[in-house]
Design a protein around this motif. Sequence first.
Motif, short mmCIF file in Angstrom:
data_model
loop_
_atom_site.label_atom_id
_atom_site.label_comp_id
_atom_site.label_asym_id
_atom_site.label_seq_id
_atom_site.Cartn_x
_atom_site.Cartn_y
_atom_site.Cartn_z
N GLY A 1 0.81 -1.21 0.00
CA GLY A 1 0.00 0.00 0.00
C GLY A 1 0.85 1.26 0.00
O GLY A 1 0.52 2.25 -0.69
N GLU B 1 2.10 1.84 -3.46
CA GLU B 1 1.10 2.35 -4.38
C GLU B 1 0.78 3.82 -4.12
O GLU B 1 0.63 4.61 -5.06
CB GLU B 1 -0.18 1.51 -4.27
N ASN B 2 0.66 4.18 -2.85
CA ASN B 2 0.30 5.56 -2.52
C ASN B 2 0.80 5.87 -1.11
O ASN B 2 0.11 5.59 -0.12
CB ASN B 2 -1.21 5.78 -2.62
N GLU B 3 2.01 6.41 -1.03
CA GLU B 3 2.62 6.66 0.27
C GLU B 3 1.85 7.70 1.08
O GLU B 3 1.69 7.57 2.30
CB GLU B 3 4.07 7.11 0.07
N ARG B 4 1.37 8.75 0.42
CA ARG B 4 0.65 9.79 1.14
C ARG B 4 -0.64 9.26 1.75
O ARG B 4 -0.99 9.58 2.89
CB ARG B 4 0.36 10.95 0.18
N ARG B 5 -1.38 8.42 1.01
CA ARG B 5 -2.62 7.86 1.54
C ARG B 5 -2.34 6.96 2.73
O ARG B 5 -3.08 6.99 3.73
CB ARG B 5 -3.34 7.09 0.44
N ALA B 6 -1.26 6.15 2.66
CA ALA B 6 -0.91 5.29 3.79
C ALA B 6 -0.57 6.12 5.02
O ALA B 6 -0.93 5.75 6.15
CB ALA B 6 0.27 4.40 3.41
N GLU B 7 0.10 7.23 4.80
CA GLU B 7 0.45 8.11 5.92
C GLU B 7 -0.80 8.73 6.54
O GLU B 7 -0.90 8.85 7.78
CB GLU B 7 1.41 9.20 5.44
N LEU B 8 -1.77 9.11 5.73
CA LEU B 8 -3.01 9.67 6.23
C LEU B 8 -3.84 8.64 7.00
O LEU B 8 -4.62 8.99 7.88
CB LEU B 8 -3.83 10.24 5.07
N LEU B 9 -3.64 7.36 6.67
CA LEU B 9 -4.34 6.29 7.38
C LEU B 9 -3.69 5.94 8.71
O LEU B 9 -4.18 5.07 9.43
CB LEU B 9 -4.42 5.04 6.50
#
Length: 356
Positions: free
Chosen positions: A203, A206-214
Amino acid sequence: MNGRSLNRLGLAAVAIVGLAFMFATPRLAELDVVLDLTVYMIMAILALSLALIWGYGGILCFGQSAFFGLGAYSYAIAMFNIGDSTVPFVLATILPAAFAALLGYFMFYGRISDVYLGVITLTVTLILFNAINSTAGPEFHIGRARLGGFNGIPGIPPLNWPFSKGATIDLEGMFYLSTGALLLTYFGLRMLLASQFGRIIVGIRENERRAELLGYDPRRYKLATFTIGGALAGFAGCLFANWGNFVSPTIFGLAQSAQIIIWVIVGGRGTLIGPVIGCIGIQWLSAALGANQPSGGSDLWSKIFANVPLIFGVILIAFVLLVPKGLVPTLADLGQWLLRLRRERKQRGFEPQQAE
């Protein structure tokens, strides 16, 4: 048949073929063939280390040969000073892992971008190559182990059974050990990637920023992935030092670093079996071209086929341009397309007319 069933069927096929290959090869093949296959298995473990880091972690690393070389040199130096291979075998895995953790900490927590990650790891590899290459004098030694500079370290004592110095592992035993280690590495990584940790690192890729926001810390997961890959590369380096009873600075060379990248690109990023197939196929091709080099050939084609790096360069460009996904993912896509086409024809009730 759904995707999960196909996955289980593929794992079962890999296990059956791998075990059959491991136990049948020494009984059916000549000793020189077994020796060649042993190094193929060792290098396939090295390919899996980059498959994890780059293919699943999204970390472009040109430094796998650095961890590979550190593992080989750590084993050689410790073996000459200790004698029993139990501790050197462990050190050859721990020291590259510790070096990868230290290097990765400064890179990931310093928020170095992907391009600069590749540059830094390549620079570290070249630094190690030049440093080891400059230790040719008798004053360069660690205990009883002379580094040897560009001459390398010859006569490395072989592995022995744990805490049994006299019970050394012969060439056939090295084949069993290397093949078994490759199978364990493959299935161990499959289990790791099927876990929550594996899903998270994919994950992040694929999208580091989205993982950080999660709520996940990408730096911590990248560091863990990088460290595991360094440990696997060091382990492969230890086996390689045992295979040839010799290690030299060329193990850190640019050609070695490039080959590992080619293995993964040819086999296919985002897979584990792909880099293994790419590694074994490229090594076999390299050995075949080297064995069939014409003696005294003066025509153009003879010179081209005698230039192994040129052949590898052509293969790399061809796969990047024509098969960008790699061999295994492309074959998988083709198989899915054929299955989907067959399913659609059945749903439409299409039956080919037989000739009368």
